[in-house]
Motif scaffolding. Structure first.
Motif, PDB file in Angstrom:
ATOM      1  N   ALA A  66     -18.227   0.986 -34.492  1.00 47.55           N
ATOM      2  CA  ALA A  66     -18.514   2.322 -35.016  1.00 47.55           C
ATOM      3  C   ALA A  66     -17.544   3.341 -34.410  1.00 47.55           C
ATOM      4  CB  ALA A  66     -19.960   2.708 -34.728  1.00 47.55           C
ATOM      5  N   PHE A  67     -17.280   3.201 -33.125  1.00 55.47           N
ATOM      6  CA  PHE A  67     -16.323   4.087 -32.481  1.00 55.47           C
ATOM      7  C   PHE A  67     -14.939   3.915 -33.100  1.00 55.47           C
ATOM      8  CE2 PHE A  67     -13.276   5.173 -29.145  1.00 55.47           C
ATOM      9  CZ  PHE A  67     -13.681   6.450 -28.840  1.00 55.47           C
ATOM     10  N   ALA A  68     -14.504   2.673 -33.306  1.00 56.22           N
ATOM     11  CA  ALA A  68     -13.202   2.406 -33.928  1.00 56.22           C
ATOM     12  C   ALA A  68     -13.168   2.934 -35.360  1.00 56.22           C
ATOM     13  CB  ALA A  68     -12.904   0.905 -33.901  1.00 56.22           C
ATOM     14  N   TYR A 109     -25.850   8.443 -35.201  1.00 61.34           N
ATOM     15  CA  TYR A 109     -26.032   9.355 -34.078  1.00 61.34           C
ATOM     16  C   TYR A 109     -27.517   9.659 -33.865  1.00 61.34           C
ATOM     17  CZ  TYR A 109     -25.594  13.502 -31.156  1.00 61.34           C
ATOM     18  OH  TYR A 109     -25.714  14.410 -30.132  1.00 61.34           O
ATOM     19  N   LEU A 110     -28.227   9.938 -34.964  1.00 57.02           N
ATOM     20  CA  LEU A 110     -29.648  10.261 -34.854  1.00 57.02           C
ATOM     21  C   LEU A 110     -30.454   9.077 -34.327  1.00 57.02           C
ATOM     22  CD1 LEU A 110     -30.213  12.312 -38.126  1.00 57.02           C
ATOM     23  CD2 LEU A 110     -30.121  13.177 -35.769  1.00 57.02           C
ATOM     24  N   ILE A 111     -30.138   7.881 -34.789  1.00 60.40           N
ATOM     25  CA  ILE A 111     -30.851   6.696 -34.309  1.00 60.40           C
ATOM     26  C   ILE A 111     -30.664   6.552 -32.807  1.00 60.40           C
ATOM     27  CG2 ILE A 111     -30.853   4.167 -34.333  1.00 60.40           C
ATOM     28  CD1 ILE A 111     -30.096   4.384 -37.338  1.00 60.40           C
ATOM     29  N   MET A 126     -32.680   3.892 -43.780  1.00 62.41           N
ATOM     30  CA  MET A 126     -31.641   4.518 -44.597  1.00 62.41           C
ATOM     31  C   MET A 126     -30.253   4.081 -44.112  1.00 62.41           C
ATOM     32  SD  MET A 126     -30.663   8.537 -45.005  1.00 62.41           S
ATOM     33  CE  MET A 126     -30.219   8.626 -43.294  1.00 62.41           C
ATOM     34  N   HIS A 127     -30.064   4.028 -42.808  1.00 64.78           N
ATOM     35  CA  HIS A 127     -28.771   3.661 -42.231  1.00 64.78           C
ATOM     36  C   HIS A 127     -28.366   2.246 -42.639  1.00 64.78           C
ATOM     37  CE1 HIS A 127     -25.547   3.920 -39.234  1.00 64.78           C
ATOM     38  NE2 HIS A 127     -25.853   2.683 -38.882  1.00 64.78           N
ATOM     39  N   TRP A 128     -29.266   1.295 -42.515  1.00 63.40           N
ATOM     40  CA  TRP A 128     -28.836  -0.064 -42.848  1.00 63.40           C
ATOM     41  C   TRP A 128     -28.788  -0.318 -44.343  1.00 63.40           C
ATOM     42  CZ3 TRP A 128     -32.042  -3.535 -45.235  1.00 63.40           C
ATOM     43  CH2 TRP A 128     -33.397  -3.512 -44.966  1.00 63.40           C
TER      44      TRP A 128
END
Length: 150
Positions: A66-68, A109-111, A126-128
């Motif tokens: 995610a950072f990359a 970020y929220l998770i 929702m994210h996945w």
């Protein structure tokens, strides 16, 4: 003298494309791996279902990818997205991909940081769900972009 293949000014170089595809694939596989280990491979313990010992590692790898992805997105923004938006081509698929990625960034970020228990499961779902479908939107954008213009 070696001829350099010509490419559209909006098309990323082969090295940058491979980087973006690799990061995107790693992000998707690590997220899908976490889902599999979290929901499909729980172990029964003496006090009920227990997380699989490798589940946390899938999440750590997902965080690294995610950072990359943030870096790849910034690179793509400056080299492709801004100029592509000005051409008026493929705004639907490109805009959908960017919008979905922004939702993924915010929901991730929220998770991790902000969501209380009442909202955590809803935001995670929702994210996945978006994360699993995002590659199809990006693939559509890529395939449509490679078709010859009319």
């Amino acid at each position: 003298m070696n001829a350099v293949p010509s490419r559209s000014p909006l098309r990323l170089s082969a090295r940058r494309r491979r980087f973006c595809y690799g990061v995107g694939l790693g992000l998707w596989l690590s997220g899908a791996g976490w889902l599999l280990f979290h929901y499909g491979l729980q172990q029964q313990g003496s006090f009920g279902p227990q997380p699989h010992p490798l589940e946390i590692w899938w999440l750590r790898v997902h965080g690294a990818f995610a950072f990359a992805t943030l870096w790849a997105f910034g690179m793509t923004w400056s080299a492709h997205i801004v100029g592509g938006w000005q051409t008026l081509r493929q705004r639907w698929s490109g805009g959908a991909g960017v919008g979905m990625l922004l939702v993924q960034i915010l929901s991730g970020y929220l998770i991790y940081y902000l969501v209380d228990d009442a909202w955590h499961d809803k935001v995670a779902l929702m994210h996945w769900m978006i994360g699993l479908t995002l590659p199809a939107v990006i693939a559509t954008h890529i395939v449509r972009g490679r078709r010859p213009r009319r």
